[in-house]
Scaffold this active site. Structure first.
Site, PDB file in Angstrom:
ATOM      1  N   LYS A   1      11.883   1.596 -13.103  1.00 27.19           N
ATOM      2  CA  LYS A   1      13.230   1.151 -12.808  1.00 27.19           C
ATOM      3  C   LYS A   1      14.180   1.801 -13.418  1.00 27.19           C
ATOM      4  O   LYS A   1      13.716   1.979 -15.003  1.00 27.19           O
ATOM      5  CB  LYS A   1      13.369  -0.409 -12.774  1.00 27.19           C
ATOM      6  CG  LYS A   1      14.044  -0.682 -11.704  1.00 27.19           C
ATOM      7  CD  LYS A   1      14.229  -1.079 -10.030  1.00 27.19           C
ATOM      8  CE  LYS A   1      15.363  -1.283  -9.766  1.00 27.19           C
ATOM      9  NZ  LYS A   1      14.623  -1.958  -8.186  1.00 27.19           N
TER      10      LYS A   1
ATOM     11  N   SER B   1      11.569   4.493   1.708  1.00 22.90           N
ATOM     12  CA  SER B   1      11.764   5.254   0.729  1.00 22.90           C
ATOM     13  C   SER B   1      10.510   6.728   0.510  1.00 22.90           C
ATOM     14  O   SER B   1      10.427   7.766   0.597  1.00 22.90           O
ATOM     15  CB  SER B   1      11.616   5.273  -0.825  1.00 22.90           C
ATOM     16  OG  SER B   1      12.950   4.198  -1.360  1.00 22.90           O
TER      17      SER B   1
ATOM     18  N   ASP C   1       0.681  -1.454   0.325  1.00 22.27           N
ATOM     19  CA  ASP C   1       0.046  -0.098  -0.152  1.00 22.27           C
ATOM     20  C   ASP C   1       0.976   1.329  -0.102  1.00 22.27           C
ATOM     21  O   ASP C   1       0.228   2.251   0.704  1.00 22.27           O
ATOM     22  CB  ASP C   1      -0.646   0.498   1.112  1.00 22.27           C
ATOM     23  CG  ASP C   1      -1.880  -1.045   1.193  1.00 22.27           C
ATOM     24  OD1 ASP C   1      -3.066  -1.276   0.071  1.00 22.27           O
ATOM     25  OD2 ASP C   1      -2.669  -1.615   2.307  1.00 22.27           O
TER      26      ASP C   1
HETATM   27  P1  NAD Z   1      24.274  -3.902  -3.443  1.00 18.26           P
HETATM   28  O1  NAD Z   1      24.963  -3.383  -4.816  1.00 18.26           O
HETATM   29  O2  NAD Z   1      24.694  -2.881  -1.904  1.00 18.26           O
HETATM   30  O3  NAD Z   1      25.087  -5.577  -2.868  1.00 18.26           O
HETATM   31  C1  NAD Z   1      24.449  -6.592  -3.327  1.00 18.26           C
HETATM   32  C2  NAD Z   1      25.611  -7.914  -3.682  1.00 18.26           C
HETATM   33  O4  NAD Z   1      26.024  -8.740  -3.909  1.00 18.26           O
HETATM   34  C3  NAD Z   1      27.681  -7.161  -3.331  1.00 18.26           C
HETATM   35  O5  NAD Z   1      28.202  -7.170  -2.922  1.00 18.26           O
HETATM   36  C4  NAD Z   1      28.316  -8.088  -4.684  1.00 18.26           C
HETATM   37  O6  NAD Z   1      29.371  -8.389  -4.335  1.00 18.26           O
HETATM   38  C5  NAD Z   1      27.356  -9.402  -4.210  1.00 18.26           C
HETATM   39  N1  NAD Z   1      27.520 -10.292  -5.280  1.00 18.26           N
HETATM   40  C6  NAD Z   1      27.283  -9.820  -6.680  1.00 18.26           C
HETATM   41  N2  NAD Z   1      27.509 -11.189  -7.818  1.00 18.26           N
HETATM   42  C7  NAD Z   1      27.350 -12.250  -6.195  1.00 18.26           C
HETATM   43  C8  NAD Z   1      27.575 -13.362  -6.968  1.00 18.26           C
HETATM   44  N3  NAD Z   1      27.175 -14.142  -7.496  1.00 18.26           N
HETATM   45  N4  NAD Z   1      27.009 -14.620  -5.285  1.00 18.26           N
HETATM   46  C9  NAD Z   1      27.144 -13.645  -4.163  1.00 18.26           C
HETATM   47  N5  NAD Z   1      27.660 -11.890  -3.774  1.00 18.26           N
HETATM   48  C10 NAD Z   1      27.807 -11.815  -4.935  1.00 18.26           C
HETATM   49  O7  NAD Z   1      22.958  -4.273  -3.879  1.00 18.26           O
HETATM   50  P2  NAD Z   1      21.450  -4.069  -2.990  1.00 18.26           P
HETATM   51  O8  NAD Z   1      21.661  -2.909  -2.934  1.00 18.26           O
HETATM   52  O9  NAD Z   1      22.367  -4.842  -1.440  1.00 18.26           O
HETATM   53  O10 NAD Z   1      20.640  -5.592  -4.604  1.00 18.26           O
HETATM   54  C11 NAD Z   1      21.304  -6.622  -3.988  1.00 18.26           C
HETATM   55  C12 NAD Z   1      19.740  -6.954  -4.157  1.00 18.26           C
HETATM   56  O11 NAD Z   1      18.346  -6.195  -3.294  1.00 18.26           O
HETATM   57  C13 NAD Z   1      19.157  -6.734  -5.785  1.00 18.26           C
HETATM   58  O12 NAD Z   1      18.566  -7.999  -6.193  1.00 18.26           O
HETATM   59  C14 NAD Z   1      18.625  -5.332  -5.945  1.00 18.26           C
HETATM   60  O13 NAD Z   1      17.543  -5.076  -6.980  1.00 18.26           O
HETATM   61  C15 NAD Z   1      17.762  -5.903  -4.543  1.00 18.26           C
HETATM   62  N6  NAD Z   1      16.982  -4.455  -3.739  1.00 18.26           N
HETATM   63  C16 NAD Z   1      17.495  -3.982  -3.351  1.00 18.26           C
HETATM   64  C17 NAD Z   1      16.742  -3.212  -2.611  1.00 18.26           C
HETATM   65  C18 NAD Z   1      17.572  -1.927  -1.771  1.00 18.26           C
HETATM   66  O14 NAD Z   1      17.045  -0.845  -0.786  1.00 18.26           O
HETATM   67  N7  NAD Z   1      18.459  -1.798  -2.068  1.00 18.26           N
HETATM   68  C19 NAD Z   1      15.593  -2.501  -2.196  1.00 18.26           C
HETATM   69  C20 NAD Z   1      15.024  -3.723  -2.911  1.00 18.26           C
HETATM   70  C21 NAD Z   1      15.242  -5.271  -3.698  1.00 18.26           C
END
Ligand code: NAD
Length: 471
Positions: free
Chosen positions: A106, A362, A99
């Site tokens: 994106k 957010s 909600d």
């Molecule tokens: P981030 O860049 O802060 O961290 C991602 C981490 O994953 C990095 O440390 C990277 O080295 C690691 N990584 C990359 N490939 C890998 C692999 N094959 N095996 C293990 N580790 C690996 O990104 P984030 O913001 O934490 O986002 C991560 C996921 O969460 C993404 O799918 C993103 O869309 C999702 N997400 C993020 C947010 C947010 O607020 N940042 C919100 C919702 C969803």
């Protein structure tokens, strides 16, 4: 995965699986499913060595049923249009489940941020923002980006600054982006919000005795074995809150490999170790696993994929031994893996609900920006004074007296972080129970993901129907 199936096709497959449980006209479903606007652009970057490189960027606004649209910006070397479309679509469904009154969007830039200097990244981010402004793809009432994989507060500050410079005097300009640093209009608690939201989600899931019994687990997080893939923003904070609640982080996987320690790993120690450039594999006191992928197949209670999409396929799903998968990343489970998890009795807490904590906070940041006042600023002292009066009345009525320390603890007006966390907790708990109720009311709905998509379809459909566009 079907050979030619893109990430967007996968999201569409999940959508269609849930849409079967509705009677909406196909035209309405098609309107909900499709991406309303897609903007692809290229621009040049002069690198530090003088060479020119072409940078590829996207912004996709999936659904204009509510405005502004909202969604993160990803910096990764393999970003492509279908991926951004898929992530934008997930944002629409995510916002409606919790909600949060936005359509989904994106953005993406096809770069590996590690290969660029901070100065180059700043120029890329500012130029990307310029491109969005040019085409009216950004603004507090239009489309509001946020951090995602490869981006964080620093990039959001550059975006806010560029947008504000291009809109002098626009009172709400700072609300053009969220996930900003505190001093640039950010909100307390945004940094850890997605991980905290994941924690509230799993804590709520583990509080239902009948669901835990079905998995052969006890209620509560205490002692549960957790594996985390990706120690970035989402994975780090999810690990931290789970550990603080008594769970044991038995393995952590990063790009270069994975480590295990059955007695438990401390996410911050591992993070600090890697920060200096060291490999996770040399973290003292832990045992390296044969591969990053091996961590996903470890014996554990809760597995948290928090890196990227497509981690569970028909290939490895049969080998996954976790009892619960808590999807921190977007799209970690392919539609071919889901039926395997169902058949094995694995509980999957789907991304479009589980990682919605980020967009929820957010939303709070955006509200703060539009109201130009910190949460709690006006009412904190007033509430504190009321509570002190109440304590005084209790003392008079009971003849007891509170110490100053007790008084301070009991009569504490909420500050911004208290309010943000409480709003997030309320949102995550309500949404989880909403999905659980949907499954109870419709036993034919096979899992939480389908329940989540079904909930989202109903909510978006209702918006369109209220507009009178569809019967
Ligand atoms: P981030 O860049 O802060 O961290 C991602 C981490 O994953 C990095 O440390 C990277 O080295 C690691 N990584 C990359 N490939 C890998 C692999 N094959 N095996 C293990 N580790 C690996 O990104 P984030 O913001 O934490 O986002 C991560 C996921 O969460 C993404 O799918 C993103 O869309 C999702 N997400 C993020 C947010 C947010 O607020 N940042 C919100 C919702 C969803």
């Amino acid at each position: 995965m079907h050979a030619t199936e893109s990430f967007f096709d996968q999201v569409t497959r999940y959508f269609n699986d849930a849409a079967r449980f509705t009677t909406y006209p196909e035209g309405l479903l098609a309107q909900i499913r499709c991406c309303n606007s897609i903007y692809r652009f290229d621009f040049p970057l002069r690198r530090a060595d003088g060479t020119i490189e072409v940078i590829h960027g996207w912004r996709v606004e999936h659904s204009h049923h509510k405005l502004p649209t909202k969604g993160g910006i990803r910096y990764a070397p393999d970003v492509h249009e279908e991926e951004v479309m898929a992530l934008a679509a997930l944002m629409t469904y995510k916002c409606s489940i919790v909600d949060v009154p936005y359509g989904g969007a994106k953005g993406g830039i096809k770069i590996d941020p590690k290969q660029y200097t901070a100065e180059e990244l700043e120029r890329i981010t500012r130029r990307y923002t310029h491109e969005l402004v040019k085409k009216n793809f950004i603004g507090p009432g239009i489309d509001v980006p946020a951090p995602d994989y490869g981006t964080g507060e620093r990039e959001m500050a550059w975006i806010a600054d560029t947008y504000s410079a291009l809109h002098p005097g626009q009172l709400d300009a700072i609300g053009c982006v969220t996930g900003k640093p505190l001093a640039q209009g950010g909100v307390n608690g945004r940094r850890e919000a997605t991980g905290r939201g994941l924690f509230y989600a799993i804590r709520e899931a583990c509080s239902h005795a009948e669901d835990m019994q079905a998995l052969g687990l006890t209620t509560g997080l205490e002692g549960k074995r957790v594996v985390v893939q990706g120690l970035g923003n989402v994975g780090y904070h999810a690990a931290r809150f789970c550990r603080e609640a008594g769970a044991i982080i038995v393995a952590i996987a990063e790009r270069e490999g994975a480590i295990t320690n059955p007695k438990g790993l401390h996410e911050d120690e591992v993070f600090q170790h890697r920060k200096g450039g060291a490999s996770i594999l040399t973290f003292p006191g832990a045992t390296p696993l044969p591969s990053t992928a091996a961590a996903l197949e470890m014996e554990c209670d809760i597995l948290i994929p928090a890196a990227l999409e497509n981690q569970f396929t028909a290939g490895n799903a049969p080998r996954v031994k976790a009892k619960i998968i808590l999807e921190g990343a977007n799209g970690p489970t392919t539609p071919d893996a889901d039926p395997i998890f169902r058949q094995k009795g694995v509980m999957v807490i789907p991304d479009i609900y589980a990682n919605a904590g980020g967009v929820t906070v957010s939303y709070f940041e955006w509200l703060k920006n539009l109201s130009h006042v910190r949460f709690g600023r006006i009412s904190k002292r007033h509430e504190e004074a009321n509570e002190r009066q109440m304590l005084k009345a209790i003392e008079l009525a009971t003849g007891t007296s509170f110490s100053e320390a007790q008084r301070a603890a009991l009569a504490k007006g909420p500050d911004e972080l208290d309010l943000v966390n409480s709003g997030l907790e309320e949102t995550m708990i309500n949404a989880y129970n909403g999905l659980r109720d949907t499954r109870k009311q419709h036993p034919e709905v096979p899992d939480l993901r389908t329940a989540a998509f079904l909930t989202a379809i109903h909510k978006v459909a209702r918006s369109y129907m209220e507009l009178g566009i569809f019967p």
